[in-house]
Design an enzyme around this catalytic site. Structure first.
Site, PDB file in Angstrom:
ATOM      1  N   GLY A   1       0.544  -1.137   0.041  1.00  0.00           N
ATOM      2  CA  GLY A   1      -0.167  -0.189   0.033  1.00  0.00           C
ATOM      3  C   GLY A   1       0.797   1.268  -0.114  1.00  0.00           C
ATOM      4  O   GLY A   1       0.466   2.419  -0.451  1.00  0.00           O
TER       5      GLY A   1
ATOM      6  N   PRO B   1       6.551   0.752  -3.674  1.00  0.00           N
ATOM      7  CA  PRO B   1       7.737  -0.449  -3.834  1.00  0.00           C
ATOM      8  C   PRO B   1       8.807  -0.230  -2.858  1.00  0.00           C
ATOM      9  O   PRO B   1       9.039   0.767  -2.272  1.00  0.00           O
ATOM     10  CB  PRO B   1       8.131   0.015  -5.291  1.00  0.00           C
ATOM     11  CG  PRO B   1       8.098   1.466  -5.477  1.00  0.00           C
ATOM     12  CD  PRO B   1       6.658   1.879  -4.740  1.00  0.00           C
ATOM     13  N   VAL B   2       9.474  -1.553  -2.521  1.00  0.00           N
ATOM     14  CA  VAL B   2      10.552  -1.372  -1.805  1.00  0.00           C
ATOM     15  C   VAL B   2      11.608  -1.969  -2.515  1.00  0.00           C
ATOM     16  O   VAL B   2      11.646  -2.944  -3.094  1.00  0.00           O
ATOM     17  CB  VAL B   2      10.208  -2.482  -0.519  1.00  0.00           C
ATOM     18  CG1 VAL B   2      11.525  -2.176   0.592  1.00  0.00           C
ATOM     19  CG2 VAL B   2       9.260  -1.755   0.162  1.00  0.00           C
TER      20      VAL B   2
ATOM     21  N   ASP C   1      -0.941  -1.978  13.644  1.00  0.00           N
ATOM     22  CA  ASP C   1      -1.101  -2.660  12.470  1.00  0.00           C
ATOM     23  C   ASP C   1      -0.146  -3.963  12.615  1.00  0.00           C
ATOM     24  O   ASP C   1       0.465  -4.359  11.485  1.00  0.00           O
ATOM     25  CB  ASP C   1      -0.745  -2.040  11.151  1.00  0.00           C
ATOM     26  CG  ASP C   1      -1.160  -2.537   9.859  1.00  0.00           C
ATOM     27  OD1 ASP C   1      -1.833  -3.526   9.949  1.00  0.00           O
ATOM     28  OD2 ASP C   1      -0.540  -2.379   8.614  1.00  0.00           O
TER      29      ASP C   1
END
Length: 830
Positions: free
Chosen positions: A523, A526-527, A638
């Protein structure tokens, strides 16, 4: 006297029967077979031979296993390519004197395939070495067949991996297809004579890995050649006309060690650790991509400490620039300037030394296929320089091998950080930077000075502009904090000390955010995996312009995590903010996130119960730090498997604090109208009323704990019979007294002992306490840790969890599993 004689006769008869029975324990004869599930055991009980099944498979195999080790460890399989489908199997000596495995229909599934001239006198004897020997004669001296000469994927003491050049015969290991399928895999391990013996792993019969030549003490191409063979390992290769073989034998009889060629082509040496109750990795052949044979092609050099890892040797350049730019280095390199001796030879002036020299390269894995020579070290260079047609392109020297010379392409060259040998590459003098005139040096110095002054001026100007820009960014960030009523005084965070990094540094580290460096997508955006100039690996999370998240979540994560220091929390290394471009830089976690192991059937077996319990403890300690021990009380909001990262030792680190909230003063609960997080992990009071506290995180922890024990994901698990999700299913099993049905099959089949059973039961109990519907009923994190550590042994019975019914669409929605190395959150509600 008569009574004495009778007693003597009785004792003698008992002794005879005992001897007959003892002999039968480790031997198969024409009149004594093994039927599933019977076994025979070696004399001292070290190994057993019999039928077994593997995890996640109902197939039955005949094999040899360690008998005194609680973890099922298979070292040899007979019918590896033709498993039994039921328990009707039998292992016996057939009428022709062969050892055979057959099923209930009398179909032969495996045979020793020997010509036996005396089948009635044949026996199969299981030795304490783990070798199964088929032989004739009472003394067993006439060996017809041995399991050591027909191995599977395991290399155990006194076994010989051999190559008989004269007879053209090899004894080699064959990998399994997978951890649950022992049929022939893609890899094989053998000892190849070449010009000097080397250990070789092949993939589909193509060279995949090599150890480098044997020098009488070790293989010189191993990264850590001095630790792998300290005890008992040896290679016998004195006479080229006799078989080469490698073997090992330890002086410590109480130590269990064996080697295994796994389904991925890695040869690992395992040592039994009785204290941990498991096998531990003593040595592995494959460390990095540099160990793959020819990874950088001809005249390429591989260095795992650099990025990119492949480069050309000095005096060479890539053969295919386009492929190299994409990270495909297999095409290798070619020489840019011909050797002087080659030019002399082509001009008809003879193949003299010319104007060539040698470039010294220290601590190297030498190239493949050297030509050994018995000459001394001092003469090695001269011999290479004077070879016919100047075909010698490199040389090296090792005391145990002598001089090694290479002609043709240099393949599989690797730079080591330690060990290795010195390699000398032949180059023309022009490539060795010799013979430069003083005029050239003066001109170069003057030009260099001008360039330095110019660059320094530009750099100073850029620094001033950059400083002004950074101050502007800090003001923007500070304004954002003020708008959220999170001031410097209230949380003790000095905004001026936020770790800012520059864009150019991150772009260089990630190869301009190349798609091959991408670790995952979520969400946030990009990593990418990156490597800084100093070799440090990082993970760069880049905010996508299309993301619903903005500066608020970004700044929140920076503020929260920049001042947190705990071994079970991911470490933030820096951030970048400029316009719409926002990035966070984390420490790199090589084992990705917990969900990549926990919910992937191909990887679940990596997480045995001991590792899972360590992960559970680590997560709980990290949460306790957030609530009690850090100077900022933080609610994560979360917590889930994809937001727990695993380091190289599979230790957990809680990550992603974009949704976290900081509590001030004596606050214990807050309300919000903006519900964020992940469905399936949110507590009922948070999902329905917007109330969050430590107890709402405890609910998420409980869901995660049950997922770790069961290997099932709450948001995708669905029980068709009762329309239940994972929490409802666990609750039903608890009430039925059948809670062990919840435990991951991999754990329940291989690791149950008294200690583990207590821990598993306690974790399930604690998990159900954490997911109770009302927050007041749930334990605090400090109480949870006391429960897990047995400081609290009397646990209250749990009440019914919240959200036990599965949503109608849960069983048809495709499961989404994060594949990134850092946390990526799905946002299901706003």
């Amino acid at each position: 006297m008569g009574k004495t004689i009778s007693c003597s006769v009785l004792v003698a008869l008992i002794s005879c029967f005992y001897l007959l029975f003892a002999t039968a324990l480790d031997t198969i004869t024409p009149s004594k077979s093994i039927k599933d599930p019977d076994v025979i055991i070696s004399q001292n009980g070290i190994f057993r031979l019999g039928f077994f099944s593997l995890a996640n498979s109902s197939n039955r195999y005949v094999g040899i296993l360690y008998n005194q080790i609680p973890v099922q460890t298979v070292v040899w399989v007979a019918n590896r390519n033709r498993p039994l489908k039921d328990s009707s199997g039998i292992l016996n000596i057939s009428d022709d004197g062969n050892l055979v495995v057959s099923n209930g229909k009398a179909e032969v599934l495996w045979s020793s395939h020997v010509n036996n001239t005396a089948p009635n006198a044949t026996t199969a004897h299981l030795l304490d070495s783990g070798n199964l020997v088929l032989s004739n004669g009472e003394d067993g001296a006439s060996s017809l067949w041995e399991s050591f000469e027909d191995p599977s994927n395991a290399f155990i003491e006194t076994m010989k991996i051999s190559t008989d050049v004269k007879k053209g015969r090899k004894v080699e290991l064959k990998s399994w297809k997978s951890i649950d399928d022992p049929s022939d895999g893609n890899f094989s391990l053998s000892l190849e004579p070449f010009n000097s013996p080397e250990g070789i792993i092949r993939k589909n019969n193509e060279l995949y890995y090599r150890t480098g030549p044997w020098n009488g003490n070790t293989f010189i191409g191993l990264i850590d050649k001095y630790t792998a063979y300290l005890e008992g390992f040896d290679v016998v290769a004195d006479n080229p006309q006799q078989p080469y073989y490698m073997t090992y034998e330890f002086s410590n009889d109480s130590m269990y060690i064996y080697g295994e060629l796994d389904s991925q082509g890695k040869f690992t040496e395992w040592k039994w650790d009785a204290g941990k109750g498991n096998w531990i990795n003593k040595y592995s052949s494959y460390q990095t991509n540099c160990d793959v044979y020819g990874y950088c092609g001809a005249f390429g050099i591989c260095d795992s400490s650099k990025r990119p890892i492949c480069s050309c040797l000095k005096g060479f350049k890539p053969r295919n620039i386009e492929e190299w730019s994409r990270g495909n280095w297999s095409s290798g390199c070619f020489r840019t300037t011909p050797l002087q001796c080659q030019r002399d030879y082509n001009n008809g002036s003879g193949a003299g030394q010319g104007d060539d020299g040698f470039l010294e390269m220290k601590r190297m894995k030498v190239p493949a296929f050297p030509h050994p020579s018995s000459i001394s070290n001092g003469e090695c260079k001269d011999q290479c320089m004077n070879m016919k047609n100047c075909s010698c392109v490199a040389y090296a020297y090792d005391d145990g091998i002598g001089c090694m010379l290479w002609s043709g392409d240099l393949i599989d060259v690797q730079k080591f950080s330690a060990s290795g040998v010195d390699l000398y590459i032949r180059l023309p003098s022009s490539e060795l930077d010799k013979g430069k005139s003083s005029k050239v040096i003066v001109i170069t110095t003057v030009i260099g000075g001008i360039v330095v002054i110019t660059i320094s001026t530009l750099f100073l100007w850029c620094r001033i502009a950059k400083y002004e820009g950074r101050n502007k960014k800090r003001k923007q960030i500070k304004h954002q904090f003020s708008s959220e009523n999170i001031g410097e005084n209230s949380i003790g965070v000095k905004l001026q000390q936020l770790p800012l990094v520059n864009f150019e540094e991150l772009a260089t580290a990630t190869d301009n955010f190349h798609h091959t460096k991408k670790l995952g997508q979520g969400g946030f955006g990009p990593v990418y995996k990156g490597t800084l100039d100093d070799g440090k690996e990082i993970a760069v999370k880049r905010l996508s312009k299309a993301s619903g998240q903005g500066l608020e979540e970004f700044v929140n994560e920076v503020v929260v995590i920049s001042k947190l220091q705990h071994r079970n929390l991911v470490k933030l290394l820096g951030c970048f903010v400029e316009g719409e471009e926002k990035m966070l830089v984390y420490e790199y976690m090589p084992n990705k996130s917990l969900d990549t192991f926990l919910f992937d059937p191909a990887k679940q077996d990596v997480l045995d119960w001991r590792k899972r319990f360590i992960i559970i403890e680590g997560i709980s300690r990290g949460l306790l730090y957030l609530y009690r021990d850090s100077r900022l009380k933080i609610i994560h909001r979360d917590l889930k498997a994809s937001n727990v990262l695993l380091d190289k030792d599979l230790n957990p680190k809680i990550s992603y604090f974009g949704m976290a909230k900081i509590f001030g003063g004596n606050e214990n609960q807050c309300n919000t109208k903006r519900i964020v997080g992940t469905y399936g992990y949110m507590s009922p009071e948070y999902a329905m009323q917007g109330q969050f506290s430590e107890k709402s995180d405890v609910f998420s922890f409980g869901v995660l704990l049950l997922e770790i024990v069961s290997g099932r994901k709450n948001t995708s698990f669905y029980n068709y019979q009762y329309d239940l999700n994972l929490l409802g299913y666990a609750w039903r099993l608890w009430n039925e007294g059948n809670i062990w049905s919840l435990v991951d099959k991999i754990i329940s089949e291989s690791e149950l002992n008294s200690k583990n059973e207590k821990e598993i039961w306690k974790c399930i109990h604690v998990g159900l306490l954490c997911v109770q519907e009302y927050a007041k009923d749930r334990p605090t994190m400090s109480t949870i840790i006391s429960m897990l550590n047995n400081e609290i042994s009397d646990l209250h019975p749990p009440k019914q969890p919240a959200f036990t019914q599965a949503p109608l669409i849960s069983h048809v929605v495709e499961e989404r599993v994060s594949l990134n190395d850092v946390t990526l959150t799905d946002f299901d509600g706003r």
